[in-house]
Design a protein around this motif. Structure first.
Motif, PDB file in Angstrom:
ATOM      1  N   ALA A 165     -27.336 -73.964   9.315  1.00  0.00           N
ATOM      2  CA  ALA A 165     -26.941 -73.515  10.650  1.00  0.00           C
ATOM      3  C   ALA A 165     -26.166 -72.205  10.570  1.00  0.00           C
ATOM      4  O   ALA A 165     -25.247 -72.065   9.780  1.00  0.00           O
ATOM      5  N   GLY A 166     -26.586 -71.251  11.366  1.00  0.00           N
ATOM      6  CA  GLY A 166     -25.893 -69.966  11.424  1.00  0.00           C
ATOM      7  C   GLY A 166     -26.267 -68.992  10.329  1.00  0.00           C
ATOM      8  O   GLY A 166     -25.841 -67.851  10.354  1.00  0.00           O
ATOM      9  N   GLN A 167     -27.074 -69.433   9.367  1.00  0.00           N
ATOM     10  CA  GLN A 167     -27.392 -68.575   8.241  1.00  0.00           C
ATOM     11  C   GLN A 167     -28.780 -67.953   8.321  1.00  0.00           C
ATOM     12  O   GLN A 167     -29.105 -67.084   7.528  1.00  0.00           O
ATOM     13  N   MET A 168     -29.606 -68.440   9.260  1.00  0.00           N
ATOM     14  CA  MET A 168     -30.948 -67.875   9.376  1.00  0.00           C
ATOM     15  C   MET A 168     -31.382 -67.845  10.833  1.00  0.00           C
ATOM     16  O   MET A 168     -30.859 -68.591  11.654  1.00  0.00           O
ATOM     17  N   ASP A 169     -32.326 -66.962  11.118  1.00  0.00           N
ATOM     18  CA  ASP A 169     -32.910 -66.869  12.446  1.00  0.00           C
ATOM     19  C   ASP A 169     -34.027 -67.905  12.509  1.00  0.00           C
ATOM     20  O   ASP A 169     -35.071 -67.747  11.881  1.00  0.00           O
ATOM     21  N   PHE A 170     -33.798 -68.984  13.261  1.00  0.00           N
ATOM     22  CA  PHE A 170     -34.763 -70.074  13.281  1.00  0.00           C
ATOM     23  C   PHE A 170     -36.040 -69.719  14.025  1.00  0.00           C
ATOM     24  O   PHE A 170     -37.062 -70.351  13.828  1.00  0.00           O
ATOM     25  N   GLY A 171     -36.004 -68.699  14.851  1.00  0.00           N
ATOM     26  CA  GLY A 171     -37.227 -68.212  15.485  1.00  0.00           C
ATOM     27  C   GLY A 171     -38.177 -67.657  14.427  1.00  0.00           C
ATOM     28  O   GLY A 171     -39.373 -67.957  14.427  1.00  0.00           O
ATOM     29  N   LYS A 172     -37.625 -66.841  13.541  1.00  0.00           N
ATOM     30  CA  LYS A 172     -38.427 -66.293  12.442  1.00  0.00           C
ATOM     31  C   LYS A 172     -38.788 -67.376  11.434  1.00  0.00           C
ATOM     32  O   LYS A 172     -39.911 -67.424  10.933  1.00  0.00           O
ATOM     33  N   ALA A 173     -37.831 -68.262  11.161  1.00  0.00           N
ATOM     34  CA  ALA A 173     -38.045 -69.306  10.168  1.00  0.00           C
ATOM     35  C   ALA A 173     -39.156 -70.260  10.597  1.00  0.00           C
ATOM     36  O   ALA A 173     -39.925 -70.728   9.760  1.00  0.00           O
ATOM     37  N   SER A 174     -39.277 -70.528  11.900  1.00  0.00           N
ATOM     38  CA  SER A 174     -40.315 -71.460  12.336  1.00  0.00           C
ATOM     39  C   SER A 174     -41.709 -70.895  12.049  1.00  0.00           C
ATOM     40  O   SER A 174     -42.617 -71.641  11.682  1.00  0.00           O
ATOM     41  N   GLY A 175     -41.869 -69.590  12.185  1.00  0.00           N
ATOM     42  CA  GLY A 175     -43.147 -68.970  11.827  1.00  0.00           C
ATOM     43  C   GLY A 175     -43.440 -69.119  10.349  1.00  0.00           C
ATOM     44  O   GLY A 175     -44.583 -69.371   9.946  1.00  0.00           O
ATOM     45  N   MET A 176     -42.392 -68.964   9.537  1.00  0.00           N
ATOM     46  CA  MET A 176     -42.558 -69.113   8.081  1.00  0.00           C
ATOM     47  C   MET A 176     -42.890 -70.550   7.715  1.00  0.00           C
ATOM     48  O   MET A 176     -43.708 -70.817   6.829  1.00  0.00           O
ATOM     49  N   VAL A 177     -42.234 -71.511   8.399  1.00  0.00           N
ATOM     50  CA  VAL A 177     -42.503 -72.931   8.141  1.00  0.00           C
ATOM     51  C   VAL A 177     -43.938 -73.251   8.511  1.00  0.00           C
ATOM     52  O   VAL A 177     -44.669 -73.917   7.749  1.00  0.00           O
ATOM     53  N   LYS A 178     -44.385 -72.756   9.651  1.00  0.00           N
ATOM     54  CA  LYS A 178     -45.748 -72.994  10.113  1.00  0.00           C
ATOM     55  C   LYS A 178     -46.750 -72.455   9.093  1.00  0.00           C
ATOM     56  O   LYS A 178     -47.732 -73.131   8.746  1.00  0.00           O
ATOM     57  N   ALA A 179     -46.496 -71.242   8.604  1.00  0.00           N
ATOM     58  CA  ALA A 179     -47.387 -70.640   7.610  1.00  0.00           C
ATOM     59  C   ALA A 179     -47.384 -71.453   6.320  1.00  0.00           C
ATOM     60  O   ALA A 179     -48.441 -71.668   5.705  1.00  0.00           O
ATOM     61  N   ALA A 180     -46.211 -71.911   5.891  1.00  0.00           N
ATOM     62  CA  ALA A 180     -46.116 -72.682   4.646  1.00  0.00           C
ATOM     63  C   ALA A 180     -46.825 -74.034   4.766  1.00  0.00           C
ATOM     64  O   ALA A 180     -47.491 -74.471   3.825  1.00  0.00           O
ATOM     65  N   LEU A 181     -46.712 -74.666   5.930  1.00  0.00           N
ATOM     66  CA  LEU A 181     -47.342 -75.979   6.110  1.00  0.00           C
ATOM     67  C   LEU A 181     -48.852 -75.848   6.322  1.00  0.00           C
ATOM     68  O   LEU A 181     -49.609 -76.748   5.957  1.00  0.00           O
ATOM     69  N   ALA A 182     -49.278 -74.743   6.899  1.00  0.00           N
ATOM     70  CA  ALA A 182     -50.710 -74.553   7.143  1.00  0.00           C
ATOM     71  C   ALA A 182     -51.426 -74.106   5.869  1.00  0.00           C
ATOM     72  O   ALA A 182     -52.600 -74.416   5.673  1.00  0.00           O
ATOM     73  N   GLY A 183     -50.695 -73.365   5.015  1.00  0.00           N
ATOM     74  CA  GLY A 183     -51.323 -72.793   3.832  1.00  0.00           C
ATOM     75  C   GLY A 183     -51.322 -73.733   2.685  1.00  0.00           C
ATOM     76  O   GLY A 183     -52.053 -73.744   1.776  1.00  0.00           O
TER      77      GLY A 183
END
Length: 151
Positions: free
Chosen positions: A133-151
Motif C-alpha cells: 500500500a502506498g508504494q505502487m500505482d495500482f492502476g499501472k500494476a493492474s495492467g502488469m498483473v493482467k499481462a502476467a496472468l494472460a502470458g
C-alpha cells in the motif's frame, strides 16, 4: 502515525510561514476528516495508515489530472500550483517502487497466491494492496498483473 506527521508538519509550516505547504496540509487534514466522518457514518473506525496512504494517492492523482488540463488550457500558473501541492503530498507517501520492482513483486504474489489465470486477478491485486500500500500505482500494476496472468 501518518496523521501525527501531517499535524506536526502543519505546525512547522505555520512557524516557517510556508503558505503553500500550510494550505496544502490543511487541505489534506480536511480530506482526512471528511473521510473519517464518512467512515463513522458507515459504522467503521477512523481510517488507518493504509487507508490514509490510499487517500493521499487519490489526491495526487486528482492533481495530476488537473495539471494536464491546466497545461492544455495554457494556465501554467495553476498547473505549477497543482505541482507544488503534489510535491507536498508525496512527501508523506513511502518511496514508490520502480517498474522492475513492481514486476518482481507481482511475480512473487502470483506464486504465493497460486494464481493461474485472469480469473485470479482480484486475488493478486488484493494481496499487492495489502503488502505494498502506498508504494505502487495500482492502476499501472493492474495492467502488469493482467499481462502476467494472460502470458
Amino acid at each position: 502515525m501518518l496523521r501525527d506527521n501531517i499535524n506536526t508538519a502543519v505546525k512547522e509550516a505555520m512557524k516557517a510561514k510556508d503558505e503553500r505547504k500550510l494550505s496544502t496540509l490543511r487541505m489534506v487534514n480536511s480530506t482526512i476528516k471528511n473521510a473519517d466522518i464518512e467512515a463513522r457514518g458507515q459504522g467503521k473506525p477512523p481510517l488507518g495508515d493504509t487507508e490514509l496512504l490510499s487517500l493521499l494517492q487519490k489526491m495526487i492523482k486528482q492533481r495530476q489530472e488537473s495539471v494536464e488540463l491546466y497545461d492544455k488550457g495554457g494556465r501554467a500558473e495553476l498547473a505549477d500550483q497543482e505541482r507544488a501541492e503534489i510535491a507536498v503530498i508525496q512527501a508523506y507517501l513511502p518511496q514508490q517502487m520502480s517498474d522492475d520492482e513492481v514486476k518482481a513483486a507481482i511475480s512473487v504474489v502470483i506464486t504465493e497466491t497460486g494464481a493461474a489465470g485472469i480469473k485470479d486477478m482480484g486475488k493478486v491485486i488484493g494481496a499487492l494492496k495489502a503488502k505494498y500500500a502506498g508504494q505502487m500505482d495500482f492502476g499501472k500494476a493492474s495492467g502488469m498483473v493482467k499481462a502476467a496472468l494472460a502470458g
